[in-house]
Design an enzyme around this catalytic site. Structure first.
Site, PDB file in Angstrom:
ATOM      1  N   ARG A  75       0.764  -1.125  -0.023  1.00  0.00           N
ATOM      2  CA  ARG A  75      -0.075   0.033   0.116  1.00  0.00           C
ATOM      3  C   ARG A  75       0.856   1.322   0.072  1.00  0.00           C
ATOM      4  O   ARG A  75       0.527   2.135  -0.584  1.00  0.00           O
ATOM      5  CB  ARG A  75      -0.822  -0.015   1.304  1.00  0.00           C
ATOM      6  CG  ARG A  75      -2.317  -0.114   1.028  1.00  0.00           C
ATOM      7  CD  ARG A  75      -2.983  -0.127   2.255  1.00  0.00           C
ATOM      8  NE  ARG A  75      -4.050  -1.139   2.207  1.00  0.00           N
ATOM      9  CZ  ARG A  75      -4.969  -1.052   1.582  1.00  0.00           C
ATOM     10  NH1 ARG A  75      -5.424   0.049   1.002  1.00  0.00           N
ATOM     11  NH2 ARG A  75      -6.066  -1.913   1.352  1.00  0.00           N
ATOM     12  N   HIS A 119     -18.609  11.006   1.413  1.00  0.00           N
ATOM     13  CA  HIS A 119     -19.074   9.837   1.837  1.00  0.00           C
ATOM     14  C   HIS A 119     -20.553   9.685   1.845  1.00  0.00           C
ATOM     15  O   HIS A 119     -21.093  10.660   2.311  1.00  0.00           O
ATOM     16  CB  HIS A 119     -18.343   9.629   3.401  1.00  0.00           C
ATOM     17  CG  HIS A 119     -18.551   8.396   3.868  1.00  0.00           C
ATOM     18  ND1 HIS A 119     -17.849   7.394   3.340  1.00  0.00           N
ATOM     19  CD2 HIS A 119     -19.367   7.771   4.813  1.00  0.00           C
ATOM     20  CE1 HIS A 119     -18.316   6.270   4.169  1.00  0.00           C
ATOM     21  NE2 HIS A 119     -19.324   6.451   4.827  1.00  0.00           N
TER      22      HIS A 119
HETATM   23  C1  GRF Z   1     -20.379   7.924  -4.469  1.00  0.00           C
HETATM   24  O1  GRF Z   1     -21.637   7.534  -3.945  1.00  0.00           O
HETATM   25  C2  GRF Z   1     -19.374   8.337  -3.325  1.00  0.00           C
HETATM   26  O2  GRF Z   1     -19.944   8.762  -2.210  1.00  0.00           O
HETATM   27  C3  GRF Z   1     -18.708   6.949  -2.847  1.00  0.00           C
HETATM   28  O3  GRF Z   1     -18.323   6.370  -4.295  1.00  0.00           O
HETATM   29  C4  GRF Z   1     -19.593   6.655  -4.964  1.00  0.00           C
HETATM   30  C5  GRF Z   1     -18.588   7.433  -6.317  1.00  0.00           C
HETATM   31  O4  GRF Z   1     -19.618   7.540  -7.371  1.00  0.00           O
HETATM   32  N1  GRF Z   1     -17.595   7.147  -2.226  1.00  0.00           N
HETATM   33  P1  GRF Z   1     -19.176   7.941  -8.842  1.00  0.00           P
HETATM   34  O5  GRF Z   1     -17.788   7.398  -9.160  1.00  0.00           O
HETATM   35  O6  GRF Z   1     -18.734   9.612  -8.202  1.00  0.00           O
HETATM   36  O7  GRF Z   1     -20.051   7.941  -9.730  1.00  0.00           O
END
Ligand code: GRF
Length: 229
Positions: A75, A119
């Protein structure tokens, strides 16, 4: 933690990290096209070569890079390579837009104060994965999304802006995810603009908006005024 240089630089650089679909990234590209983003998107970087969002960004003429985490033994080695790529773009903000990789201090400590994530939950509730199902299983009346600064605590950095949606009896994880995604698209560019304008910053005690320490969930998004309450 907050960079003093962000407030003084004439043109602010925005770097976006993605792992997949990239719908949040597209919202930033669109805001930029409409002159509604207070910075220039200088690079979109994915940890997955097959991320749909990379093709979208390329089509829109944005510089892209792929750093495939599978080609690194640790990582930390991946994070060092990612950090070098991000640093070469001289970012004022690094937007984690569906970047589905846990970052180590090797990356986070280098950009602390400039890292902003979205998030899909009402943080501090439901850090981690499966947020929508967890909210439904708990019988919650509301779900939502939170834009926050990133620290070494997973989904635990100071919140900037939060939007709520109602959970209906018939909601499934999928229907709730799409309702939450709609508000993600509204609050993410707004919160990042606050950062680019120097209105919000990440300090020792938390996130400050216009000089005031924000509460644990951040500012509340008001869908009527499309601004904070
Ligand atoms: C979103 O729901 C974000 O909150 C989460 O992953 C998803 C990503 O969606 N962390 P996108 O790739 O922006 O369409």
């Amino acid at each position: 933690m907050a960079s003093q240089s962000t407030a003084t630089k004439p043109v602010k650089n925005v770097v976006i990290l993605i792992s997949g679909r990239g719908s949040n990234m597209e919202v930033f590209l669109e805001a930029s096209r409409q002159g509604m983003l207070d910075g220039t998107i200088v690079r979109v970087i994915s940890n997955r070569p097959d991320a749909q969002g990379i093709d979208t960004a390329k089509r829109r003429g944005i510089a892209t890079a792929v750093i495939d985490h599978k080609t690194f033994d640790t990582r930390e080695a991946f994070d060092a390579a990612l950090a070098a790529e991000v640093a070469s773009a001289d970012p004022d903000v690094v937007v984690l837009a569906g970047f589905m990789r846990i970052l180590t201090p090797v990356f986070i400590d280098r950009f602390l104060g400039k890292l902003v994530n979205i998030h899909p939950s009402l943080l501090p509730k439901y850090a981690g994965l499966n947020t929508h199902q967890r909210a439904i299983d708990a019988g919650d009346a509301e779900a939502g999304a939170t834009v926050h600064y990133v620290t070494n605590e997973l989904d635990g950095g100071p919140a900037i802006l939060q939007a709520r949606v109602k959970i209906d009896d018939l909601d499934t994880a999928e229907t709730l995810a799409s309702k939450v995604l709609e508000v993600e698209h509204r609050i993410f560019p707004e919160a990042v603009n606050w950062h680019l304008q120097g209105r919000v910053l990440h300090a020792e005690l938390g996130a400050y908006l216009d000089g005031e320490l924000l509460p644990p969930g951040g500012a509340s998004w008001d869908p009527c005024s499309a601004s904070s309450a």
